[in-house]
Scaffold this motif. Structure first.
Motif, PDB file in Angstrom:
ATOM      1  N   ALA A 378      -7.697 -13.840 -10.411  1.00  0.00           N
ATOM      2  CA  ALA A 378      -8.652 -12.724 -10.498  1.00  0.00           C
ATOM      3  C   ALA A 378      -7.907 -11.397 -10.529  1.00  0.00           C
ATOM      4  O   ALA A 378      -8.213 -10.510 -11.338  1.00  0.00           O
ATOM      5  N   LEU A 379      -6.909 -11.263  -9.672  1.00  0.00           N
ATOM      6  CA  LEU A 379      -6.165  -9.996  -9.626  1.00  0.00           C
ATOM      7  C   LEU A 379      -5.385  -9.759 -10.914  1.00  0.00           C
ATOM      8  O   LEU A 379      -5.239  -8.620 -11.365  1.00  0.00           O
ATOM      9  N   ARG A 380      -4.898 -10.826 -11.519  1.00  0.00           N
ATOM     10  CA  ARG A 380      -4.176 -10.659 -12.787  1.00  0.00           C
ATOM     11  C   ARG A 380      -5.130 -10.171 -13.891  1.00  0.00           C
ATOM     12  O   ARG A 380      -4.755  -9.346 -14.724  1.00  0.00           O
ATOM     13  N   ILE A 381      -6.346 -10.674 -13.876  1.00  0.00           N
ATOM     14  CA  ILE A 381      -7.331 -10.209 -14.876  1.00  0.00           C
ATOM     15  C   ILE A 381      -7.657  -8.738 -14.626  1.00  0.00           C
ATOM     16  O   ILE A 381      -7.666  -7.914 -15.548  1.00  0.00           O
ATOM     17  N   ILE A 382      -7.891  -8.392 -13.387  1.00  0.00           N
ATOM     18  CA  ILE A 382      -8.259  -7.001 -13.060  1.00  0.00           C
ATOM     19  C   ILE A 382      -7.100  -6.058 -13.341  1.00  0.00           C
ATOM     20  O   ILE A 382      -7.285  -4.953 -13.852  1.00  0.00           O
ATOM     21  N   GLY A 383      -5.901  -6.510 -13.009  1.00  0.00           N
ATOM     22  CA  GLY A 383      -4.726  -5.661 -13.253  1.00  0.00           C
ATOM     23  C   GLY A 383      -4.556  -5.305 -14.714  1.00  0.00           C
ATOM     24  O   GLY A 383      -3.968  -4.271 -15.048  1.00  0.00           O
ATOM     25  N   ALA A 384      -5.071  -6.156 -15.610  1.00  0.00           N
ATOM     26  CA  ALA A 384      -4.907  -5.901 -17.043  1.00  0.00           C
ATOM     27  C   ALA A 384      -5.934  -4.908 -17.579  1.00  0.00           C
ATOM     28  O   ALA A 384      -5.883  -4.530 -18.755  1.00  0.00           O
ATOM     29  N   GLN A 385      -6.868  -4.458 -16.746  1.00  0.00           N
ATOM     30  CA  GLN A 385      -7.892  -3.522 -17.218  1.00  0.00           C
ATOM     31  C   GLN A 385      -7.369  -2.085 -17.174  1.00  0.00           C
ATOM     32  O   GLN A 385      -6.629  -1.727 -16.275  1.00  0.00           O
ATOM     33  N   ASP A 386      -7.835  -1.282 -18.136  1.00  0.00           N
ATOM     34  CA  ASP A 386      -7.381   0.116 -18.202  1.00  0.00           C
ATOM     35  C   ASP A 386      -8.205   1.047 -17.319  1.00  0.00           C
ATOM     36  O   ASP A 386      -7.852   2.208 -17.157  1.00  0.00           O
ATOM     37  N   ASP A 387      -9.327   0.550 -16.795  1.00  0.00           N
ATOM     38  CA  ASP A 387     -10.255   1.452 -16.111  1.00  0.00           C
ATOM     39  C   ASP A 387      -9.829   1.806 -14.694  1.00  0.00           C
ATOM     40  O   ASP A 387     -10.404   2.689 -14.084  1.00  0.00           O
ATOM     41  N   TYR A 388      -8.842   1.073 -14.194  1.00  0.00           N
ATOM     42  CA  TYR A 388      -8.533   1.243 -12.777  1.00  0.00           C
ATOM     43  C   TYR A 388      -7.197   1.943 -12.566  1.00  0.00           C
ATOM     44  O   TYR A 388      -6.217   1.648 -13.238  1.00  0.00           O
ATOM     45  N   ALA A 389      -7.206   2.861 -11.604  1.00  0.00           N
ATOM     46  CA  ALA A 389      -5.976   3.549 -11.221  1.00  0.00           C
ATOM     47  C   ALA A 389      -5.300   2.838 -10.064  1.00  0.00           C
ATOM     48  O   ALA A 389      -4.110   3.038  -9.811  1.00  0.00           O
ATOM     49  N   ALA A 390      -6.068   2.019  -9.346  1.00  0.00           N
ATOM     50  CA  ALA A 390      -5.520   1.309  -8.191  1.00  0.00           C
ATOM     51  C   ALA A 390      -6.444   0.153  -7.835  1.00  0.00           C
ATOM     52  O   ALA A 390      -7.613   0.130  -8.233  1.00  0.00           O
ATOM     53  N   ILE A 391      -5.886  -0.808  -7.098  1.00  0.00           N
ATOM     54  CA  ILE A 391      -6.647  -1.977  -6.643  1.00  0.00           C
ATOM     55  C   ILE A 391      -6.508  -2.070  -5.127  1.00  0.00           C
ATOM     56  O   ILE A 391      -5.412  -1.860  -4.589  1.00  0.00           O
ATOM     57  N   LEU A 392      -7.610  -2.378  -4.471  1.00  0.00           N
ATOM     58  CA  LEU A 392      -7.580  -2.495  -3.013  1.00  0.00           C
ATOM     59  C   LEU A 392      -8.181  -3.840  -2.617  1.00  0.00           C
ATOM     60  O   LEU A 392      -9.292  -4.168  -3.037  1.00  0.00           O
ATOM     61  N   LEU A 412      -3.012 -17.655   0.842  1.00  0.00           N
ATOM     62  CA  LEU A 412      -3.865 -16.542   0.391  1.00  0.00           C
ATOM     63  C   LEU A 412      -3.039 -15.261   0.292  1.00  0.00           C
ATOM     64  O   LEU A 412      -3.036 -14.578  -0.737  1.00  0.00           O
ATOM     65  N   HIS A 413      -2.332 -14.946   1.367  1.00  0.00           N
ATOM     66  CA  HIS A 413      -1.551 -13.704   1.360  1.00  0.00           C
ATOM     67  C   HIS A 413      -0.484 -13.731   0.262  1.00  0.00           C
ATOM     68  O   HIS A 413      -0.253 -12.731  -0.414  1.00  0.00           O
ATOM     69  N   HIS A 414       0.122 -14.878   0.085  1.00  0.00           N
ATOM     70  CA  HIS A 414       1.158 -15.000  -0.939  1.00  0.00           C
ATOM     71  C   HIS A 414       0.580 -14.743  -2.334  1.00  0.00           C
ATOM     72  O   HIS A 414       1.108 -13.925  -3.104  1.00  0.00           O
ATOM     73  N   HIS A 415      -0.524 -15.402  -2.647  1.00  0.00           N
ATOM     74  CA  HIS A 415      -1.096 -15.259  -3.992  1.00  0.00           C
ATOM     75  C   HIS A 415      -1.724 -13.876  -4.198  1.00  0.00           C
ATOM     76  O   HIS A 415      -1.689 -13.331  -5.305  1.00  0.00           O
ATOM     77  N   LEU A 416      -2.319 -13.327  -3.148  1.00  0.00           N
ATOM     78  CA  LEU A 416      -2.842 -11.954  -3.273  1.00  0.00           C
ATOM     79  C   LEU A 416      -1.691 -11.000  -3.582  1.00  0.00           C
ATOM     80  O   LEU A 416      -1.792 -10.146  -4.471  1.00  0.00           O
ATOM     81  N   ALA A 417      -0.585 -11.170  -2.857  1.00  0.00           N
ATOM     82  CA  ALA A 417       0.570 -10.286  -3.080  1.00  0.00           C
ATOM     83  C   ALA A 417       1.091 -10.436  -4.502  1.00  0.00           C
ATOM     84  O   ALA A 417       1.408  -9.437  -5.176  1.00  0.00           O
ATOM     85  N   GLN A 418       1.156 -11.668  -4.975  1.00  0.00           N
ATOM     86  CA  GLN A 418       1.628 -11.909  -6.347  1.00  0.00           C
ATOM     87  C   GLN A 418       0.695 -11.265  -7.364  1.00  0.00           C
ATOM     88  O   GLN A 418       1.134 -10.641  -8.321  1.00  0.00           O
ATOM     89  N   GLY A 419      -0.581 -11.460  -7.164  1.00  0.00           N
ATOM     90  CA  GLY A 419      -1.563 -10.909  -8.099  1.00  0.00           C
ATOM     91  C   GLY A 419      -1.509  -9.400  -8.134  1.00  0.00           C
ATOM     92  O   GLY A 419      -1.580  -8.784  -9.209  1.00  0.00           O
ATOM     93  N   LEU A 420      -1.373  -8.791  -6.970  1.00  0.00           N
ATOM     94  CA  LEU A 420      -1.305  -7.326  -6.915  1.00  0.00           C
ATOM     95  C   LEU A 420      -0.012  -6.833  -7.545  1.00  0.00           C
ATOM     96  O   LEU A 420       0.001  -5.816  -8.266  1.00  0.00           O
ATOM     97  N   ALA A 421       1.078  -7.549  -7.302  1.00  0.00           N
ATOM     98  CA  ALA A 421       2.374  -7.102  -7.822  1.00  0.00           C
ATOM     99  C   ALA A 421       2.402  -7.158  -9.348  1.00  0.00           C
ATOM    100  O   ALA A 421       3.129  -6.402  -9.992  1.00  0.00           O
ATOM    101  N   ALA A 422       1.594  -8.055  -9.924  1.00  0.00           N
ATOM    102  CA  ALA A 422       1.602  -8.202 -11.387  1.00  0.00           C
ATOM    103  C   ALA A 422       0.907  -7.044 -12.097  1.00  0.00           C
ATOM    104  O   ALA A 422       1.078  -6.849 -13.290  1.00  0.00           O
TER     105      ALA A 422
END
Lengths: 719, 719
Positions: A378-392, A412-422
């Motif tokens: 989910a975070l990888r999909i969101i990270g690819a969007q142009d509308d966001y300046a940041a994710i929380l 959970l923490h590991h995959h969240l961190a990976q998704g956010l880092a991407a």
């Protein structure tokens, strides 16, 4: 004593470097009996500092298990800085001794100076003189010292708890205790810190000097300031402007909003506390992020320091609780953060990637049944969007006790961190509510690479709101022309009457309503005939500021008889109500119809300088104090921001029968007025243009009042 | 489905007692494969619960090391409540089985009901019916259960961390996750908790039911509610009114302020989210303390629960840091807390008791050099003052690690605690910033008797602001007459025209401007002559709501010719601009001079009922939305509070040429209008009295517009 009266050599940046990066330090007044001495000695000898540490005590005894020298000179080493805890009466001599030993700077902890009254003030002045004469830079007196985490120079007198990173927030505080509390909070939440500086009475080195220095220090990712007043406002504003230009976030907790505080600030450091609303305007103008609590100060500096300038866009919130998603959405709205919804493409991609029970929108509630892999997807999909300046990601906090750990949570923490880092934008994992980070949590953070905030969702959203606001300032800065305003030439005129005031404005490019000064009824009739429309008749007297209050204004006058009558009545009103006033006649001007009435004024703040006030007239100013303030000069762009910030800004878009204001035209006129105010110089105490009447692109000053102060007199010669 | 449509037996308080105080619990759907089952079983068997715990699994296997029964009936014991984690499709049968085994209540964790769509809704309705038929009270579905800390009934599916006291805050939350996060925060800060209840989809037992129950529970010192919507608003408001009356603080974090939230709430629980501003008015009216974050909710409930009703007065802040004193003063001012300065007697006594470097005022900075004994002495002097309702000591936090302890710190905490305990008003020791409490800190708290808040100064001040506001409500309540308003008798009239509307108002005690309906120019002239002063001429048409917009209002008309002309013009305007409108003629009324123009209206909120809106007219309503909202009925005292809460309230004190409003007269008229609105019944969709004109004690409705909805039709008979 205001800053103008203090004559001192400005502290060069080299001096601050010498202070913060010493090779040899002497603790002067070291004593086994002093808690401060013992703690400072332990901080310097056990904290990892690589330089030399000497002890000086006038009795030369064994102190902290070492032989102390009787003076700095007796140490026999070149001393770079002295940490002075000698009694107040001895401090001046200590500075001389330090200077003799080659010291470039002194940190004076000793209290009992200007904060205690007249005798202390005199002693402080003597200290200032000696430091200036001997070219010793001074931090304090009445401070707790400084900490440079990068080189472990803990020149500090309470126990130092070092966060795990020395790249992070630089704390600069006039209150030593507050600096200590902030650094304690940083330690508990593992917020990286580069420096902690307590400036105390600021006889020499002040907050502005450190801000200026820290802008250049790569360890300081942001600067968090706690201040009661700014002793050198010009220097501080120059530093703030530079911080904004180069992109180093400057976050401030400034006291003085309340009357009670104004009193205690005087008792506390003898500081002047300026008008809080002026400071609010200055923050708006200079892109200083203002906060309202210690927690908010630290969290905001932390977040802004980690993200730097955010690209334009909103925030995406990803969590595992619908309730928390709602709290995030409500809080974001309160703080002015946009949560743009997902575009259809992203929503469709998400629907395929997340649990069936989750709904694909922003805030995204992945629900309690989400798998760690789905979180990352989910975070990888969101990270690819142009509308966001940041994710929380508000999520379970990182465990601080072994019994809180589990394989699932770790995944959970590991995959969240990976998704956010991407993601190409900053993304944070944040605890739901404020919590702490200990050694166990630190190891999990290191292992997972999580970009973690332990301040909790609420503070994180404040921090992001501040960071987004600051980033918009920086984007606006990039669009503005780089060349500064041409300084207007000085104008020597000192108009006292309304008629002369309008005339002056008109000759300097400010459109004013046509107006005729009539000295008798027949002149008034002639003027009204020439205008050929209903007129206003106003008493013309430099001594009557509030003409309406005495019946000195008659509106909507039409026809010879009515004009003559109005002339006679306003003069009679002046004679009756203001018998001593000089009366020049009456002003006859065409009536203006319905329009938007603005208030534009200036006043001089004793600390900050000339302040421009822009608001909507009438009740808006009188009842709501709905005014935007800025320091002069301002350009038209800044005036537009002022107008946009008014609570009644909606009125500028027009109302029934009143066309929308041409904002470029209005802003241009107000900016020109600002330049004119500066050109009139410091003798101008106050100016009211009220109203500045606006109808579409027609902008006219209908009335103007200048208040002059007597020209400054040369000091009387002493005999 | 709105609450009106749901037919159910209201849950008696005995039912809630039976639920919260079970002697025998069955975990239905218990399974070794389920995390929830394992955790719930451990909570009940290892948490100190004294009752009996049974396991039910349709396969009857060994579960959690015990033989599970295949059904509740097969258990062979009377089961009081069932904790149901069976699949959604099986839940209805489980309820039947539970009822057969004698259960009075069920806690259904299972999700997949109304929150998931049409099929889930149908299943939920079936569940509701079975529970009603079998008289089983239901908590959930889609919840996490409940915790009663007093009897250790941890009917809860995540690990339970019990704070050290089971007297304290009762948490009631629609979101199970949020309840869990709040209880985690309470554990970390050692905030006493009596209950945690997660209500989920609220098919039967809802937030209001638990609030009502907990008012009577002495363990619950205050009630903290997290809610998205209130399914039974009438019940909730009755409970809120009772909580205020008996003095149990009700603190709410209600979501739904943002548009984004409104969307996610529908997705989350299928809940209706009402207008946030209506809820804000309701909180004002019912003394519900509204908060904006999880931290603020918990801290406020904690503080209010510990203090109860505070006596009138301000706050005294005593600290050891000038910087923190300033932060406290500024923050207090922002939050509306008064910090009255010390009276001269107290200041003199303090000066003799505190260090020379400290200044005797409020906030009191005792400085870093204060001795523990001096702290206590200072607090004893302050405690003896009548001006303070509470005392707050921001001070070093209570240590959580042995290396933070020291003899001095221990003495300080001890004497601070003693000094605070000696005061007749509540006094708190509070950490500077948010921190935690662990076993070490708990032992120090027990030893010193400190009344400690680990939420930090900023949250503590929010909490005190909320508590002081609530206490003022309680004092006001005590002064109000106890008898409720007499319910006005129903009025069947349905005026559609302005003239009929004003006439109706007038006959029911609302002063209105005299007005004549003229059906021709000569009638208009006659009416104007009779008034003998300038008049306003307005088009009279039930179809034209915004008369000014079409040129249907002419002001300040004097003289026969002008009146006749005005009549002709407004009729022509109506003919031209609203060709189809029914036109009755024109209203002629005397012009009212300058006055204060109020806006009074009502509308019907689909959730809460009839809402009264009071504001200042014109731009105040249009641009600032400066309106106070309350549910009807209101008395004149409540209307005065509404008027006082307006941003433009200052205008009521009069302006140039406009006398101050007689607030008793205004409030009386508006309260009567409120009664009239209720008497007109639910067919009244909207009412605008705009303006209600006020000049001193003269109050008159100048215009009124009623909007009626069609009378509800009887349902068509089914064939």
């Amino acid at each position: 004593m205001s800053h103008q009266e203090t004559i001192r050599a400005p502290a060069g940046l080299e001096t601050v470097s010498a202070l913060l990066e010493p090779a040899a330090i002497a603790i002067v007044g070291a004593s086994d009996k002093s808690r401060w001495s013992a703690v400072a000695f332990a901080n310097l000898t056990q904290g990892g500092f690589k330089g030399r540490v000497h002890l000086v005590n006038p009795k030369g005894a064994i102190v902290h298990g070492r032989q102390a020298a009787r003076s700095c000179v007796e140490v026999g080493d070149t001393i770079d800085i002295g940490l002075v805890m000698a009694p107040a009466s001895a401090v001046v001599d200590v500075i001389t001794d330090l200077a003799d030993a080659g010291a470039k700077a002194a940190v004076v902890l000793t209290a009992g100076f200007a904060e205690t009254g007249a005798a202390g003030k005199a002693l402080q002045e003597r200290l200032r003189q000696v430091c200036a004469e001997r070219r010793v830079s001074l931090l304090g007196p009445n401070c707790l010292g400084f900490i440079n985490f990068a080189n472990r120079a803990y020149v500090w007198t309470t126990p130092v708890m070092a966060p795990s990173s020395s790249a992070g927030v630089a704390i600069v505080s006039q209150s030593g205790a507050t600096a200590y509390f902030l650094s304690t909070l940083a330690y508990q939440q593992d917020v990286g810190l580069s420096h902690v500086v307590s400036t105390g009475n600021e006889v020499d080195l002040d907050v502005a000097t450190f801000v200026e220095h820290l802008i250049n220090d790569p360890h300081a990712r942001s600067i968090a300031v706690f201040a009661e007043t700014f002793r050198d406002p010009t220097h501080f504003l120059a530093a703030a402007a530079r911080a904004l230009r180069v992109g180093k976030p400057l976050v401030v907790l400034k006291m003085g909003a309340s009357e009670v505080t104004a009193k205690s600030a005087i008792a506390h450091t003898g500081a002047l506390v300026g008008d809080d609303r002026v400071f609010e305007g200055i923050c708006q103008q200079f892109g200083i992020i203002r906060t309202r609590s210690m927690e908010e100060l630290l969290a905001t500096a932390d977040v802004a320091g980690r993200t730097g300038t955010l690209r334009p866009g909103g925030l995406c919130v990803v969590t595992n609780s619908g309730g928390v998603g709602e709290i995030a959405a409500d809080t974001a709205e309160l703080r002015g953060i946009a949560l743009p919804d997902l575009r259809e493409g992203a929503a469709a991609a998400l629907r395929a990637a997340i649990p069936d029970t989750a709904t694909a929108h922003n805030p995204l509630d992945l629900t309690g049944s989400v798998s760690p892999g789905q979180c990352e997807a989910a975070l990888r999909i969101i990270g690819a969007q142009d509308d966001y300046a940041a994710i929380l990601c508000p999520w379970y906090e990182i465990p601080t006790a072994p019994e809180q750990t589990s394989e699932r949570l770790s995944q959970l923490h590991h995959h969240l961190a990976q998704g956010l880092a991407a993601a190409p934008v900053p993304g944070f994992l944040v605890s739901y509510t404020n919590t702490t980070v200990n050694a166990l949590a630190q190891s999990i953070i290191a292992e997972t690479g999580a970009n973690y905030l332990a301040c909790g969702l609420d503070r994180a959203l404040s921090a992001l709101a501040g960071t987004m606001w600051w980033s918009r300032h920086r984007h606006a800065l990039a669009r503005r022309p780089a060349s500064p305003l041409a300084g207007p030439e000085a104008i020597g005129e000192r108009p006292r009457s309304e008629h002369a005031a309008l005339d002056l404005l008109s000759r300097h490019g400010i459109p004013v309503v046509p107006a005729t000064l009539a000295t008798g009824p027949s002149e008034a009739i002639a003027a009204a005939r020439a205008y050929g429309e209903p007129v206003v008749v106003k008493i013309a007297s430099p001594d009557i500021a509030h003409k309406s209050d005495i019946g000195g204004v008659i509106l909507n006058v039409l026809g010879d008889a009515a004009v003559s009558d109005a002339y006679t009545r306003v003069l009679a009103a002046a004679r009756d109500r203001c018998p001593g006033a000089q009366v020049d006649g009456a002003i006859v001007a065409p009536m203006r119809g319905r329009g938007i009435e603005l208030f534009v004024g200036c006043s001089r703040d004793p600390q900050w300088g000339t302040v421009l006030a822009v608001g909507l007239g009438g009740v808006w100013v009188e009842v709501l104090q709905d005014v935007a303030l800025r320091l002069l000069p301002v350009d038209a762009g800044e005036v537009r921001r002022m107008l946009g910030s008014l609570r009644g800004a909606k009125l500028l878009a027009g109302q029934r029968g009143v066309p929308a204001a041409d904002l470029d035209a209005v802003a241009g006129v107000i900016a020109r007025l600002g330049d004119l105010i500066l050109a009139l110089g410091p003798e101008l105490a106050e100016l009211d243009v009220n109203p500045l009447w606006v109808r579409g692109s027609q902008v006219e000053a209908l009335d103007a009042l200048f208040v002059w102060r007597a020209a400054p007199q040369a000091p009387a010669p002493r005999h």
